[in-house]
Structure formats: structure tokens, C-alpha cells
Design an enzyme around this catalytic site. Structure first.
Site, short mmCIF file in Angstrom:
data_model
loop_
_atom_site.label_atom_id
_atom_site.label_comp_id
_atom_site.label_asym_id
_atom_site.label_seq_id
_atom_site.Cartn_x
_atom_site.Cartn_y
_atom_site.Cartn_z
N LEU A 60 0.57 8.43 24.34
CA LEU A 60 -0.24 9.32 23.51
C LEU A 60 -1.60 9.63 24.14
O LEU A 60 -2.33 10.48 23.62
CB LEU A 60 -0.42 8.72 22.12
N GLY A 124 -8.68 -8.34 11.92
CA GLY A 124 -8.25 -9.27 10.88
C GLY A 124 -6.75 -9.48 10.96
O GLY A 124 -6.04 -8.76 11.67
N HIS A 125 -6.28 -10.45 10.21
CA HIS A 125 -4.84 -10.69 10.08
C HIS A 125 -4.52 -10.93 8.62
O HIS A 125 -5.40 -11.10 7.77
CB HIS A 125 -4.40 -11.88 10.94
N ASN A 128 -6.52 -13.25 6.37
CA ASN A 128 -7.85 -12.81 6.00
C ASN A 128 -7.83 -11.82 4.84
O ASN A 128 -8.65 -11.90 3.92
CB ASN A 128 -8.54 -12.15 7.20
N ASP A 154 0.89 -8.67 4.82
CA ASP A 154 1.63 -7.78 5.72
C ASP A 154 2.79 -7.06 5.04
O ASP A 154 2.94 -5.85 5.18
CB ASP A 154 2.20 -8.58 6.90
#
Length: 355
Positions: A60, A124-125, A128, A154
């Protein structure tokens, strides 16, 4: 008909976590999902979250490949991505520009913190995002919170919410011809999953402390117990009639200590009594006594055991996709049943353009 979303064309910009889970749900439901990967990126065909996709490799940052993507988008129903805020704009793919070329396009933007706000540009994950929502504080033993895998941020508050919001916006676009941009933040999705518990707090039905409520491991009649063979079982005997059956199966129906089910002060002591009883038999023995009854019982199964359970086998809850066992598409539709998943297929841009 292979799924209720048959006929929809959706472009997925390659990402991890909630993005591929969202793409899996849409593809399972019958949409044609074309996932864009970087040139040379490895596509693991064992990954259930990539199933039933068309994979196209495009750079891209290269003008030519970016034009290929724009061509694919011109007749697409939706596009979704999971990059940091501002990344699409830097690539020359600002959502507002995409909507100029395709007025009915729905653009889903998946992030942890959202497109705006003090945390927006920070890394972050899942953990968090769940922490900031109030969910993490409520999960685990009294001593400390426990990460709930990546289910709350998630996948539940992220990928599944994005799949729902894309579908809702595509329905709106079909009736009005107007596309739109969706700002989907996992921190807010995790908070949304906590709606019932915020309500319980507001109505005085919940103590804002771990392991002190009915469904957070505080109660002796709702939790996980170890068996004689060091396996585990789960029980959720909340209702009085279920609780009575539970005590009877444990052989504790005459124990006066257990008669006052909702006495919170007694719960720690009663959990020890119930735990001791469960240690007297193996998991299989408890299954013989409790499985299929109104006790609200199930054995705690590992990921290797779950597909072999007789209930899962009877319903076809797991499928074999080219030798890989994985959860079957869900839920079940009476008129538009979901097709059997396939491994992802890498195709050329030209083939994708003709899809």
C-alpha cells in the site's frame, strides 16, 4: 444458500487480533472477504481466523498497488482496518476520500482506544483496554485480577462488535445509499460487555470487589472445583431448586451449614465444604452423577478434549478444515445455513478484481 451475507464484498486490510476475527465472522456468514496482505507476508492456512478468505498481496506504500486497492474498493460494500489512527490518511486512503469514490462504502476502523482522546495514539494490547473499561478489575480471585485471555477486548469487545457494526451500517447503506465511518474501540467494546454489571452496581446487586458476588467466584454454588483425579468441573446451581439437586448429588442435603444459600458471610466456609466433597470423586464420576441434569453442570475441558465431547460431536460444534480441528461457524440459520469453512486462498489482484 451459503450464509445470510452472500453477495456482499468486503475488503479487509491485514491486521492481527480483532481484525481477522471480524473477517472470519463475516466470511463464515457468506460474505466475500478479500484480505490485503503485504508482499511476502506469510499466510498460515492453519489459522482459523483466516479461513474462507481470498488473500491478495499488495504494497500500500507503492502507488500502483494502492491504485489496485482503490479499484477493489469502488464496488465493495465495506472496508475495515486495524491500524493506528492516522495511518490510512498517511497512505492516501483517508476514509472521506474513499467515500467520495464509493458513496455507499462502510469503513470500519478498529483500534484499542478509539480514533480520538488522550490515549488515541498510544500503543496498547487487549489487557490494557480491558483494564480501562472496568472489566479487568472484576475478574479473578480477591487477591488480584486475572487476564481473561483476549476474549473481552480483542474478540468480544473488538472483532465481534466490529462485525456487528459493519453489518448494521451495510444494512443502512443498502436502504439509503449512504456509507459511513465506524470508530470501533476495544476499550469501549469491553465496557459495553460490562453493561449488566454496571447495572447491578447501580441497583445495589453487586459489590465492586472480586470474588464477593454470585457469578465472580464468590459463591459456593457457582464456580470451578477440582476433582479426585486433579481435573475440574463447573457448577452454577443458582436457583433454589437447582441448588437442592446440587446438594443432593454431593450427599450434603442434610448439612445444616449449607441451608442458608445466600448468606454471603458463610460463602468462604461453604466453598471449602463443597471443594472437599468434589475431591472424593473423579471428573468422569461427577459427570455420571451430574451431567445432563438441572444442577447446571459441565466438566472443564481442554481445547484438545472439547471437540471430542459427545454434545459437541452430536451438534457438529467443531469442524476439520484440511486436517485442522477448529470451532465451527456459528450461529445456525434455518434458511441460509453457513457453508463449511475453507483454508484461505491466495489469489492475484486480477482475480480479486473480477470477484
Amino acid at each position: 444458500m451459503p450464509g445470510p451475507l452472500q453477495g456482499l464484498k468486503i475488503i479487509e486490510l491485514g491486521s492481527i487480533g480483532p481484525g481477522p476475527f471480524c473477517g472470519m465472522m463475516l466470511a463464515d456468514a457468506g460474505a466475500t472477504v478479500i484480505r490485503i496482505e503485504r508482499p511476502g507476508a506469510h499466510v498460515d492456512t492453519r489459522d482459523a481466523m483466516l479461513r474462507s478468505r481470498k488473500i491478495v498481496h499488495l504494497d500500500l506504500k507503492a502507488p500502483g498497488d494502492r491504485e489496485h486497492l482503490l479499484e477493489l474498493i469502488k464496488d465493495a460494500d465495506a472496508l475495515f482496518e486495524g491500524m493506528r489512527p492516522g495511518t490510512l490518511e498517511r497512505l492516501g486512503l483517508a476514509p472521506e476520500k474513499l467515500l467520495q469514490d464509493n458513496a455507499r462504502l462502510v469503513v470500519g476502523r478498529m483500534t484499542g482506544w478509539g480514533q480520538t482522546g488522550p490515549y488515541a495514539k498510544a500503543a496498547g494490547h487487549d489487557l490494557n483496554y480491558v483494564a480501562l473499561s472496568g472489566a479487568l478489575h472484576a475478574i479473578g480471585p480477591a487477591a488480584h485480577p486475572v487476564p481473561p485471555l483476549a476474549l473481552v477486548g480483542d474478540f468480544g469487545g473488538g472483532g465481534m462488535l466490529l462485525a456487528f457494526s459493519l453489518t448494521a451500517a451495510m444494512l443502512h447503506a443498502r436502504s439509503t445509499g449512504q456509507g459511513q465511518i465506524i470508530d470501533c474501540a476495544m476499550a469501549e467494546g469491553a465496557g459495553l460487555l460490562m453493561s449488566a454489571f454496571y447495572s447491578y452496581v447501580a441497583t445495589g446487586q453487586w459489590r465492586d470487589e472480586r470474588e464477593s458476588n454470585v457469578v465472580d467466584g464468590g459463591a459456593h454454588f457457582y464456580g470451578v472445583y477440582q476433582t479426585k483425579d486433579e481435573k475440574f468441573v463447573s457448577v452454577g446451581a443458582i436457583e433454589p431448586q437447582f441448588y437442592a439437586l446440587f446438594l443432593q448429588s454431593l450427599g450434603l442435603e442434610h448439612d445444616a451449614r449449607l441451608s442458608d444459600q445466600m448468606n454471603v458471610a458463610l460463602w468462604p466456609q461453604l466453598k471449602a465444604v463443597v471443594a472437599s466433597a468434589f475431591k472424593e470423586k473423579s471428573q468422569a464420576e461427577w459427570c455420571t452423577l451430574m451431567e445432563g441434569t438441572d444442577i447446571c453442570f459441565a466438566p472443564v475441558l481442554s481445547m484438545s478434549e472439547a471437540p471430542l465431547h459427545h454434545h459437541a460431536k452430536a451438534r457438529g460444534s467443531f469442524v476439520d478444515v484440511s486436517g485442522i480441528v477448529q470451532p465451527a461457524p456459528a450461529p445456525r440459520y434455518s434458511l441460509t445455513p453457513l457453508a463449511r469453512p475453507k483454508i484461505p486462498e491466495t489469489i492475484a489482484y486480477q482475480d480479486a478484481a473480477e470477484t
